[in-house]
Motif scaffolding. Structure first.
Motif: not given
Length: 466
Positions: A77-86, A250-261
């Motif tokens: 799900a990482n955004a940088d990886l999605r850009a690299a795939d594109a 952020a690394l997981l492609g989530r907003p800060p409020a949705d951090y892995p609890v």
């Protein structure tokens, strides 16, 4: 006459059939082939690391299911990886476009016109005409320009794949580092809370002694100040933990409020249960994606040198056309049909100085790529050796700080017993506890840094892609 004109051109075309430009070969003499680049790492000595092959999923060496799940989610799900795939998808599309140069090209055209001869009356109708045409052509590619363009695009695809793999390496290391920072902050927080609790117990004991007529108000205030000073460091560790959780989100492609609890309560540092598998220099050169990307850049620009060289030779294609034209009232009549078939020749002979300049530019680019390749290899080797050396020296420092912490704990215990039995003064107890607090904090920080050093080694080794 025609034979005399085309004979030398045909000879030039046949001379170009060997495919213009040099064929690519991996650099035979480079930093990657030097004997010193192939062997074991100097920093892997001492038993902390081994020459065993580095596994693709190196984070699994910590045997932590939560960490495994986090890295797996980030790689999906990482955004940088999605850009690299594109970027990789785009490079593949460019390759398909280059391969289309081998196909037959077709063009269909059509038009209509209304003409009125001069001198006729304005009320007279004009003549409606039409023009329809279909043409096809096939490039013979005698100079190999299309082949070289395809080679260049194929190398670009492989370079884009290597760049994508480099992002995977960085993402895996960043997730592991952020997870380690969460655990390290919680670990340091627990250590410092124990120190604060000890100092507050001392402050409570000092108050009781003061109320019983033993000690002074000055002793009470000093004990309270020491406890509050240590407690002042606690919010900083909490901030580090929270910020690491936001980074994980952020690394997981989530907003800060949705951090892995599920990981915010981690309080134990991940530990390697075996020597770190570092491999050797030869394995590093084969594994690091940035080295592969630099090598593919040489291959691509070598092919582009062939594309530039091909412009020294004629471009020959076979083409044919079929057309209908004439007044609309005669549509389909035999006189309106036209056909042509034959070779098409183009040659920018007068612009040879321009072509030579482009060849020189492409050749200089290949030389620059070779230099960058050497630089990339040397930098990769330096990063590994630096990371290993830093880890090894920090391990020695952590061991020394552990010993200092243990000694400080013994000294603080002795000072506390002496003070309670009236055989030691309060200032000695306070100094002993202050030393223990500093030693505990330093040892915890050293252990946390040691874990981050390990992750830096894994990052330098280039693991994390398949």
């Amino acid at each position: 006459m025609h034979k005399g004109i085309f004979a030398p051109l045909a000879a030039l075309g046949l001379a170009a059939c060997a495919t213009a430009g040099p064929d690519y070969h991996a650099p035979e003499t480079s930093a990657a082939t030097a004997p010193g680049a192939q062997g074991a790492f100097h920093g892997a000595q001492g038993g902390m690391a081994s020459d065993a092959p580095l596994p693709d999923h190196w984070w699994r060496l910590y045997d932590d299911p939560k960490l495994d799940a986090l890295v797996g989610e980030a790689l999906a799900a990482n955004a940088d990886l999605r850009a690299a795939d594109a970027n990789l998808t785009r490079a593949q599309a460019v390759l398909r476009e280059a391969e289309a140069g081998r196909a037959i090209g077709t063009t269909a055209e059509g038009g209509a016109s209304l003409s009125r001869p001069s001198g006729t009356g304005g009320s007279l109708p004009g003549v409606v005409g039409y023009d329809l045409g279909l043409s096809a052509s096939y490039t013979l590619d005698l100079s190999g320009k299309v082949r070289r363009a395809i080679e260049a695009s194929a190398a670009d695809v492989e370079a884009a794949a290597a760049a994508r793999d480099a992002v995977r390496v960085s993402v895996a290391a960043a997730v592991t580092r952020a997870y380690a920072q969460v655990c390290a902050a919680r670990y340091s927080l627990a250590v410092n809370r124990r120190v604060v609790a000890l100092q507050r117990d001392t402050a409570d004991a000092t108050r009781r002694l003061f109320r019983g007529g033993r000690g002074t108000a000055f002793d009470v205030s000093r004990a309270q100040a020491a406890a509050e000073s240590s407690a002042a460091a606690l919010p900083g560790f909490e901030a580090q933990r929270r910020n690491a959780l936001y980074l994980l989100a952020a690394l997981l492609g989530r907003p800060p409020a949705d951090y892995p609890v599920e990981v915010e309560g981690c309080a134990a540092l991940p530990v390697l249960k075996q020597p770190l598998p570092a491999g050797d220099g030869a394995a590093l050169i084969r594994r690091r994606p940035d080295i592969r990307q630099a090598e593919r850049a040489i291959a691509g620009d070598t092919a582009r040198l062939g594309v530039a060289t091909a412009d020294l030779y004629p471009h020959v294609s076979i083409g044919g056309s079929l057309g209908l034209a004439g007044p609309l009232k005669d549509f389909g009549g035999g006189t309106s049909l036209g056909m042509s078939l034959g070779p098409l020749l183009s040659w920018s002979f007068p612009n040879r100085p321009v072509v030579r300049a482009r060849i020189d530019q492409a050749d200089a680019q290949v030389k620059a790529d070779l230099a960058r390749f050497d630089g990339t290899v040397l930098e990769a080797l330096r990063q590994v050796e630096t990371a290993l050396e830093t880890w090894r020296r920090d391990a020695e420092r952590a061991a020394a700080l552990d010993a200092a912490r243990d000694s400080a704990a013994v000294s603080a215990g002795q000072a506390q017993r002496l003070f309670r039995f009236g055989r030691g003064d309060f200032l000695s107890l306070l100094d002993a506890q202050r030393s223990l607090a500093a030693a505990e904090a330093a040892a915890a920080a050293a252990r946390s840094q040691l874990l981050l050093d390990q992750i830096a080694v894994f990052l330098a080794l280039g693991g994390g892609w398949e």
